[in-house]
Design a protein around this motif. Structure first.
Motif, PDB file in Angstrom:
ATOM      1  N   LEU A 165      31.558  56.206  36.089  1.00 56.91           N
ATOM      2  CA  LEU A 165      30.886  57.097  35.144  1.00 56.91           C
ATOM      3  C   LEU A 165      31.767  58.298  34.814  1.00 56.91           C
ATOM      4  O   LEU A 165      31.861  58.724  33.654  1.00 56.91           O
ATOM      5  N   ARG A 166      32.415  58.837  35.835  1.00 57.37           N
ATOM      6  CA  ARG A 166      33.265  60.014  35.650  1.00 57.37           C
ATOM      7  C   ARG A 166      34.434  59.712  34.711  1.00 57.37           C
ATOM      8  O   ARG A 166      34.782  60.520  33.839  1.00 57.37           O
ATOM      9  N   THR A 167      35.025  58.550  34.871  1.00 59.76           N
ATOM     10  CA  THR A 167      36.144  58.161  34.010  1.00 59.76           C
ATOM     11  C   THR A 167      35.707  58.074  32.561  1.00 59.76           C
ATOM     12  O   THR A 167      36.399  58.536  31.649  1.00 59.76           O
ATOM     13  N   TRP A 168      34.541  57.484  32.330  1.00 62.45           N
ATOM     14  CA  TRP A 168      34.048  57.349  30.952  1.00 62.45           C
ATOM     15  C   TRP A 168      33.706  58.711  30.369  1.00 62.45           C
ATOM     16  O   TRP A 168      34.066  59.022  29.231  1.00 62.45           O
ATOM     17  N   LEU A 169      33.035  59.551  31.142  1.00 62.36           N
ATOM     18  CA  LEU A 169      32.633  60.867  30.645  1.00 62.36           C
ATOM     19  C   LEU A 169      33.828  61.767  30.360  1.00 62.36           C
ATOM     20  O   LEU A 169      33.772  62.623  29.473  1.00 62.36           O
ATOM     21  N   GLY A 170      34.902  61.566  31.097  1.00 64.50           N
ATOM     22  CA  GLY A 170      36.065  62.440  30.947  1.00 64.50           C
ATOM     23  C   GLY A 170      37.131  61.934  30.011  1.00 64.50           C
ATOM     24  O   GLY A 170      38.183  62.569  29.862  1.00 64.50           O
ATOM     25  N   ALA A 171      36.881  60.800  29.365  1.00 68.83           N
ATOM     26  CA  ALA A 171      37.896  60.223  28.481  1.00 68.83           C
ATOM     27  C   ALA A 171      38.254  61.207  27.363  1.00 68.83           C
ATOM     28  O   ALA A 171      37.378  61.781  26.718  1.00 68.83           O
ATOM     29  N   GLY A 172      39.535  61.410  27.164  1.00 70.20           N
ATOM     30  CA  GLY A 172      39.997  62.260  26.076  1.00 70.20           C
ATOM     31  C   GLY A 172      40.138  63.727  26.412  1.00 70.20           C
ATOM     32  O   GLY A 172      40.665  64.491  25.603  1.00 70.20           O
ATOM     33  N   LEU A 173      39.691  64.157  27.596  1.00 69.24           N
ATOM     34  CA  LEU A 173      39.812  65.569  27.963  1.00 69.24           C
ATOM     35  C   LEU A 173      41.249  65.889  28.373  1.00 69.24           C
ATOM     36  O   LEU A 173      41.917  65.083  29.023  1.00 69.24           O
ATOM     37  N   GLU A 174      41.701  67.074  28.011  1.00 67.73           N
ATOM     38  CA  GLU A 174      43.047  67.511  28.358  1.00 67.73           C
ATOM     39  C   GLU A 174      43.129  67.820  29.855  1.00 67.73           C
ATOM     40  O   GLU A 174      42.161  68.297  30.451  1.00 67.73           O
ATOM     41  N   PRO A 175      44.292  67.571  30.482  1.00 65.67           N
ATOM     42  CA  PRO A 175      44.436  67.940  31.894  1.00 65.67           C
ATOM     43  C   PRO A 175      44.401  69.451  32.065  1.00 65.67           C
ATOM     44  O   PRO A 175      44.652  70.215  31.123  1.00 65.67           O
ATOM     45  N   VAL A 176      44.089  69.882  33.272  1.00 64.21           N
ATOM     46  CA  VAL A 176      44.000  71.317  33.544  1.00 64.21           C
ATOM     47  C   VAL A 176      45.393  71.886  33.740  1.00 64.21           C
ATOM     48  O   VAL A 176      46.346  71.161  34.046  1.00 64.21           O
ATOM     49  N   PRO A 177      45.555  73.210  33.560  1.00 66.73           N
ATOM     50  CA  PRO A 177      46.853  73.833  33.842  1.00 66.73           C
ATOM     51  C   PRO A 177      47.271  73.599  35.288  1.00 66.73           C
ATOM     52  O   PRO A 177      46.442  73.522  36.191  1.00 66.73           O
ATOM     53  N   GLU A 178      48.570  73.491  35.506  1.00 61.96           N
ATOM     54  CA  GLU A 178      49.084  73.240  36.846  1.00 61.96           C
ATOM     55  C   GLU A 178      48.620  74.309  37.835  1.00 61.96           C
ATOM     56  O   GLU A 178      48.350  74.016  39.003  1.00 61.96           O
ATOM     57  N   ALA A 179      48.488  75.547  37.375  1.00 60.51           N
ATOM     58  CA  ALA A 179      48.104  76.630  38.285  1.00 60.51           C
ATOM     59  C   ALA A 179      46.710  76.438  38.849  1.00 60.51           C
ATOM     60  O   ALA A 179      46.395  76.965  39.925  1.00 60.51           O
ATOM     61  N   ALA A 180      45.847  75.698  38.152  1.00 63.69           N
ATOM     62  CA  ALA A 180      44.503  75.444  38.665  1.00 63.69           C
ATOM     63  C   ALA A 180      44.528  74.562  39.899  1.00 63.69           C
ATOM     64  O   ALA A 180      43.528  74.470  40.609  1.00 63.69           O
ATOM     65  N   ARG A 181      45.665  73.913  40.159  1.00 65.39           N
ATOM     66  CA  ARG A 181      45.799  72.974  41.268  1.00 65.39           C
ATOM     67  C   ARG A 181      46.644  73.561  42.405  1.00 65.39           C
ATOM     68  O   ARG A 181      47.132  72.828  43.246  1.00 65.39           O
ATOM     69  N   LEU A 182      46.814  74.887  42.409  1.00 65.56           N
ATOM     70  CA  LEU A 182      47.614  75.540  43.443  1.00 65.56           C
ATOM     71  C   LEU A 182      46.712  76.290  44.425  1.00 65.56           C
ATOM     72  O   LEU A 182      45.653  76.794  44.044  1.00 65.56           O
TER      73      LEU A 182
END
Length: 582
Positions: A165-182
């Motif tokens: 479900l998550r994959t389908w709902l998130g299709a087409g969304l841009e990835p988050v900035p790298e800093a959000a993953r630090l």
């Protein structure tokens, strides 16, 4: 290829989907509804309901071997409640219409999520005592049409069902900035409101050395930001005694290589704020937190105020983003008369407000960082936030583990963050390490006074942040299988290709599939001196390296793992790496 079936209401109509019965009916006299259910070959089943009145979508499934119902904001409440007890008021910034019923093997029996997450709706769920079924009744107000939901076919686990479900709902969304993953350094538990620039800059330098990439200055930076409660919020001007020149201070901290965020609660208004007389007509309801009123986002004046306030904070002080708190307080206005409002629905108003806010902030800083917090981290908030934090659970590693996994099961975009990590600096290092291990599968937010840590505690932090950075591709991007929600995710496996990391948080057997995985990291989040493995693949010889809680290597050896049960000596809060010997 897809197959579509359809039905009409107001007379209740039913359709069978696997073992799930679907019914759609209307509660508005004279209204009707039309629905279509499309079975998509490469995705979940999609329900679309068109109605000119209040609509109720009913789902029911035989109880069978059902043992639990996962819902992302149920916290510790994981039992099969009666249908008169299960209740969720959902909207864009409060809860979410989603869930998964599962059996004793962990296999999903019913998994669903609303596609249209903005409008206020009511979801009832639980065991029907009369019919011996599990039911979900979702009531959608008039004026919301079409309304869409997606359903996952039965899957081997809750995580697998929600992943589809998550994959389908998130299709087409841009990835988050790298800093959000630090990794983040947060001031809340370390300083509470006792913040000032020299101490923050000293901590920022240490945090950067340890590998943090972001610093968040929480409550206390603003005027009247002293003492628990919120009677002084609303003006959002820097306290000059703490930060004489906030922009210069921010620039100095950013020189360490850190992104800089400020905490703000833009919908709260306290009676001590200078702006209270001007804004109080738009804040007629008390907040759920002490000392403040809530601004009504249905009013255009409020939306304009919030956007201008947040944009000026970022622009005037050179910020990289904001930690936006207490957005869910807006739900106090749900279902109330909207005097002077141009949008009657709170969720719709918040969607407009956040859309305008995102545009204003991205115009200033295209890679702006926005932290949101449970319960407003559902799929509908994906366009607005990129750091999705677990709700407050100070010093509770188990709650942090549970809440971060819950957020992650339905996170369609955005890096999941742990609640800030705090511990007793006078306690044992292995006890402190459990705070990092509990939410290991999320981005850590350190919130202790680094300058005051003992050498042993500082070594522990450096070791675990280093291991987290090494494992980040698995922890944040791997396929995560956390087990049954009602067991509170005692063994979590994240895998990607031939690599996997297994985090054990209770005295349980961890399954190790040597047919799939050749490079394995085992994390002992328990107080036991060993981990018990069930090797399900072929026998394998591995290079074994074992570390204690502070990163000291205590064993390096070659070890043969045969199919079946085996025990490895790994100390409490320790870590072991296993790599197939060449």
């Amino acid at each position: 290829m897809s197959v579509t079936t359809a039905g009409l209401a107001p007379a209740p109509t039913e359709h069978l989907l696997d073992d799930v019965r679907l019914a759609v009916l209307t509660h508005t006299p004279g209204a009707s509804a039309r629905w279509e259910l499309t079975a998509q070959q490469d995705g979940p089943d999609l329900l679309e309901v068109h109605s000119d009145g209040e609509t109720e979508i009913r789902l029911s499934v035989p109880l069978g071997d059902a043992v639990g119902f996962w819902h992302p904001t149920r916290s510790w409440s994981r039992p099969l409640v009666a249908d008169w007890a299960g209740l969720a008021h959902v909207s864009l910034v409060e809860d979410v219409a989603a869930g998964c019923l599962y059996d004793s093997t962990g296999r999903s029996m019913l998994a669903f999520a609303a596609v249209d997450t903005v409008p206020e709706a009511v979801m009832r769920f639980g065991v029907s005592e009369e019919n011996k079924t599990f039911v979900v009744h979702l009531t959608v107000p008039a004026g919301v049409s079409p309304y869409r939901m997606v359903f996952a076919r039965t899957a081997p686990s809750v995580a697998a069902a929600m992943r589809g479900l998550r994959t389908w709902l998130g299709a087409g969304l841009e990835p988050v900035p790298e800093a959000a993953r630090l990794p983040v350094y947060s001031t809340w538990y370390s300083f509470t409101q006792d913040v000032e620039e020299s101490a923050i800059e000293a901590e920022a330098a240490l945090a950067a050395e340890l590998g943090c990439g972001v610093i968040i200055i929480d409550d206390g930076w603003q005027e009247l930001g002293n003492g628990r409660g919120y009677p002084g919020v609303g003006d959002w001007r820097p306290d000059k005694t703490k930060f004489p020149d906030l922009a210069r201070h921010v620039a100095r901290v950013r020189e360490f290589g850190l992104k800089y965020l400020l905490w703000v609660a833009p919908l709260l208004l306290g009676p001590e704020a200078e702006c209270f007389p001007e804004l109080s007509p738009y804040a007629t309801a008390p907040a759920g937190v002490p000392g403040a009123q809530v601004l009504d986002p249905r009013r255009p004046e409020v939306r304009r105020h919030v956007v201008e306030l947040c944009a000026s904070l970022v622009a005037d002080h050179g910020l990289d983003g904001l930690k936006i708190d207490f957005l869910n307080e807006a739900m106090v206005y749900a279902g109330t008369p909207a005097h002077g409002a141009d949008i009657p629905d709170v969720g719709t108003a918040m969607n407009v407000l956040l859309t305008e806010l995102r545009a204003a902030l991205e115009a200033i800083r295209p890679d702006v960082l926005i932290e949101l917090r449970q319960p407003y981290v559902g799929p509908g908030m994906a366009p607005f936030g990129n750091m999705l934090r677990a709700d407050d659970c100070p010093a509770d590693a188990t709650a942090n583990r549970v809440r971060t996994i819950d957020v992650g099961l339905l996170s369609v975009r955005g890096a999941v963050h742990a609640d800030m990590l705090m511990w007793d600096p006078e306690g044992e290092a292995r006890s402190a390490a459990r705070q990092l291990i509990g939410p290991l599968h999320a981005v850590p937010q350190i919130s202790v006074r680094l300058a005051g840590l003992s050498e042993e505690h500082r070594r522990m932090v450096a070791f675990w942040l280093g291991q987290w950075r090494r494992l980040r591709p698995l922890l944040l991007d791997g396929e995560v299988e956390p087990g049954r929600p009602d067991e509170l995710y005692p063994v979590i496996t994240a895998s990607r290709g031939e690599d996997c990391v297994i985090t054990v948080g209770a005295d349980r057997v961890a399954v190790l599939d040597t047919a799939r995985h050749r490079r394995i990291t085992l994390v002992n989040g328990t107080a036991a001196e060993r981990l018990v493995l069930d090797v399900t693949g072929p026998g394998i010889t591995v290079e074994l390296v074992v570390y204690d809680a502070v990163g000291s290597m205590i064993e390096r050896a070659q070890r043969r793992l045969e199919p079946g049960l085996c025990a490895l000596a790994v100390p409490p809060s320790g870590l072991a790496t296993l790599e197939e010997a060449q």
